[in-house]
Design a protein around this motif. Structure first.
Motif, short mmCIF file in Angstrom:
data_model
loop_
_atom_site.label_atom_id
_atom_site.label_comp_id
_atom_site.label_asym_id
_atom_site.label_seq_id
_atom_site.Cartn_x
_atom_site.Cartn_y
_atom_site.Cartn_z
N GLY A 5 -9.02 -7.49 -2.27
CA GLY A 5 -8.26 -8.68 -1.92
C GLY A 5 -7.50 -9.30 -3.07
N GLN A 6 -7.85 -8.97 -4.32
CA GLN A 6 -7.14 -9.56 -5.45
C GLN A 6 -5.79 -8.88 -5.69
N LEU A 7 -5.57 -7.71 -5.06
CA LEU A 7 -4.36 -6.94 -5.27
C LEU A 7 -3.35 -7.25 -4.17
N PRO A 8 -2.06 -7.18 -4.49
CA PRO A 8 -1.05 -7.43 -3.47
C PRO A 8 -1.11 -6.40 -2.35
N ALA A 9 -0.58 -6.78 -1.19
CA ALA A 9 -0.55 -5.86 -0.05
C ALA A 9 0.22 -4.60 -0.41
N GLY A 10 -0.23 -3.49 0.12
CA GLY A 10 0.43 -2.21 -0.17
C GLY A 10 -0.56 -1.20 -0.71
N ALA A 11 -0.03 -0.03 -1.03
CA ALA A 11 -0.88 1.04 -1.55
C ALA A 11 -1.28 0.75 -3.00
N VAL A 12 -2.35 1.40 -3.45
CA VAL A 12 -2.86 1.22 -4.81
C VAL A 12 -2.99 2.59 -5.47
N LEU A 13 -2.50 2.68 -6.69
CA LEU A 13 -2.70 3.87 -7.51
C LEU A 13 -3.86 3.62 -8.45
N VAL A 14 -4.91 4.43 -8.37
CA VAL A 14 -6.03 4.38 -9.30
C VAL A 14 -5.85 5.53 -10.28
N VAL A 15 -5.81 5.23 -11.55
CA VAL A 15 -5.59 6.24 -12.58
C VAL A 15 -6.90 6.51 -13.30
N GLY A 16 -7.44 7.69 -13.10
CA GLY A 16 -8.71 8.07 -13.71
C GLY A 16 -9.79 8.22 -12.67
N SER A 17 -10.62 9.26 -12.82
CA SER A 17 -11.65 9.54 -11.81
C SER A 17 -13.04 9.66 -12.42
N HIS B 57 -10.72 2.35 -0.75
CA HIS B 57 -10.65 3.22 0.44
C HIS B 57 -11.47 2.62 1.57
N LEU B 58 -12.68 2.18 1.27
CA LEU B 58 -13.55 1.59 2.29
C LEU B 58 -13.01 0.26 2.79
N ALA B 59 -12.20 -0.40 1.95
CA ALA B 59 -11.58 -1.68 2.35
C ALA B 59 -10.33 -1.45 3.20
N GLY B 60 -10.00 -0.20 3.45
CA GLY B 60 -8.86 0.11 4.29
C GLY B 60 -7.53 0.21 3.56
N ARG B 61 -7.55 0.24 2.23
CA ARG B 61 -6.30 0.33 1.48
C ARG B 61 -5.87 1.79 1.36
N LYS B 62 -4.56 2.00 1.33
CA LYS B 62 -4.02 3.32 1.04
C LYS B 62 -4.17 3.55 -0.45
N VAL B 63 -4.82 4.64 -0.81
CA VAL B 63 -5.13 4.89 -2.22
C VAL B 63 -4.50 6.21 -2.67
N PHE B 64 -3.84 6.14 -3.80
CA PHE B 64 -3.42 7.32 -4.55
C PHE B 64 -4.33 7.41 -5.76
N LEU B 65 -4.91 8.58 -6.00
CA LEU B 65 -5.84 8.74 -7.12
C LEU B 65 -5.35 9.84 -8.05
N ALA B 66 -5.12 9.48 -9.31
CA ALA B 66 -4.78 10.45 -10.35
C ALA B 66 -6.09 10.98 -10.93
N VAL B 67 -6.38 12.24 -10.67
CA VAL B 67 -7.69 12.82 -10.96
C VAL B 67 -7.71 13.43 -12.35
N GLY B 68 -8.72 13.05 -13.12
CA GLY B 68 -8.91 13.61 -14.45
C GLY B 68 -9.97 14.70 -14.45
#
Length: 418
Positions: free
Chosen positions: A165-177, A189-200
């Protein structure tokens, strides 16, 4: 400055987390006077640098700070953030350390005639010994490419993340796994957000295998007690990324392939931002395969242990991928992706510039043997793999503190007899 007019202590501990307070506990048991200096509040990182749904990844029975073992009714569970804070508050009350909070150590330097001069924001003190208990996670790492990203894209570090909820509406890029990246990606993901994940290149492990928590098997196998000198990588293991897994909702695996099958977008490691496009390494398939290889390898080691000790357990299994990338996607157009926020989960760098002592290697990391450095009177505590895999955990930091305090006591006795 008149050194005779400033306060003097046999030991000054820099850092008021669980490592610093564990050291204080053992110093008090030895009757050694000391002072703890904490830049913020004792245990502050657990309250200020963890997200709302944070929980331990190790079972509660491993929480065994000095004189303060876990006393709850769920030893095989995983404490949530508020429970962790309550546990640590109880530890602080039990130790009752001589601590000064809100005091930043600006510099520690050698003192003429021996010992150390400690300059702080609240004045000067001197000490015969200095124990560095401030950890190794000081400066959040954010790459310089972040400066070139559009201002409309919100950017935070994992230490600042609290909830979706602290992030603006829209997809989120998470950098690092690593642990934080994988768990924050799951939280979003469980909160229903579209997630892009850059996998290390972080490894992973099972939560449960053959009827038990994997941590319990590894404890039986002695993994948490293996000294760093006996590890195949020796001191190199200190640079390893922790395995990703979670204690959330009673504990489960984190399977990035499963997330992808459910709609999470997986890419390789983020390399650059150029011409409105995010640029990624083509390492996704290899990263997923390597993580699964580690997962299955740990389970295979458990199989060997079970067979060697004739332990009754459910039958073995091997993880088989539930999703495969169709190919390596090297770029992503930022504007059309819908990404409104980025969470940087690529770790921290240490900052020991305030310690003027010849105890660091070329990369700026302290050189020591179980926290004891070559410089008389300088010690470290609470670092990953200080001595064992458990050194950075609630279960073993107390043993490292006891070792360091025993060294201080022996040194004090030797000097007083000289």
């Amino acid at each position: 400055m008149n050194e005779n007019r400033i306060e003097h202590y046999p030991v000054v501990i820099v850092g008021g987390g669980q490592a610093g307070l564990s050291t204080s506990h053992h110093l008090r048991a030895q009757g050694i006077d000391h002072l703890v200096l904490e830049k913020h509040k004792a245990m502050h990182a657990w309250a200020t640098q963890r997200w709302d749904n944070f929980c331990l990844v190790t079972p509660n029975w491993q929480c065994d700070l000095p004189g303060h073992p876990y006393q709850g009714d769920n030893p095989d569970g995983f404490m949530k953030k508020d429970e962790i804070l309550a546990y640590l508050a109880g530890f602080r009350a039990r130790v009752d350390p001589p601590i000064r909070e809100g005091v930043t150590v600006r510099r520690v330097s050698a003192r003429a005639g021996g010992g150390f001069h400690v300059s702080t924001t609240s004045g000067e003190v001197s000490a015969d010994n200095v124990v560095v208990a401030s950890g190794g996670y000081h400066e959040p790492i954010v790459p310089r490419m972040a400066e070139r990203l559009p201002g409309a894209v919100a950017q935070i570090h994992s230490a600042e993340y609290r909830n979706a909820g602290q992030l603006p509406a829209g997809a989120v890029l998470v950098v690092g796994s690593g642990q934080s990246g994988a768990q924050i990606a799951e939280d979003l993901h469980l909160a229903g957000r579209k997630v892009f994940l850059a996998v290390g290149n972080a490894p992973r492990c099972a939560r449960f295998y053959r009827g038990r928590d994997v941590v319990a098997w590894l404890a039986d196998m002695g993994y948490y007690d293996m000294p760093v000198e006996e590890h195949p990588l020796r001191e190199g293991v200190r640079d390893n990324t922790n395995h990703y897994v979670t204690g959330r909702d009673g504990g489960r695996d984190i399977d990035l392939r499963k997330f992808a099958a459910e709609g999470m977008e997986l890419y390789g490691a983020l390399r650059d931002y150029d011409g409105g496009r995010l640029v990624f390494d083509t390492n996704l398939r290899a990263a997923l395969d390597d993580a699964d290889r580690t997962y299955n390898g740990i389970n295979a080691a458990i199989d060997t242990h079970i067979a060697a000790h004739n332990v009754a357990a459910p039958p073995p299994s091997v993880y088989e991928p539930v999703w495969q990338p169709a190919g390596e996607r090297e770029t992503l157009d930022l504007a059309s992706s819908g990404i409104a926020a980025i969470v940087w989960c690529i770790g921290f760098r240490p900052d020991f510039r305030w310690l003027d002592a010849p105890v660091f290697n070329g990369a700026g990391h302290p050189q020591h043997r179980r926290g004891v450095t070559a410089r008389e009177g300088v010690y470290f505590i609470g670092l990953p793999w200080l001595h064992t895999w458990g050194s950075g955990r609630f279960g073993s930091v107390g043993r490292d503190a006891e070792h360091i305090v025993a060294h201080i006591a022996a040194r004090t006795l030797k000097e007083s007899a000289a």
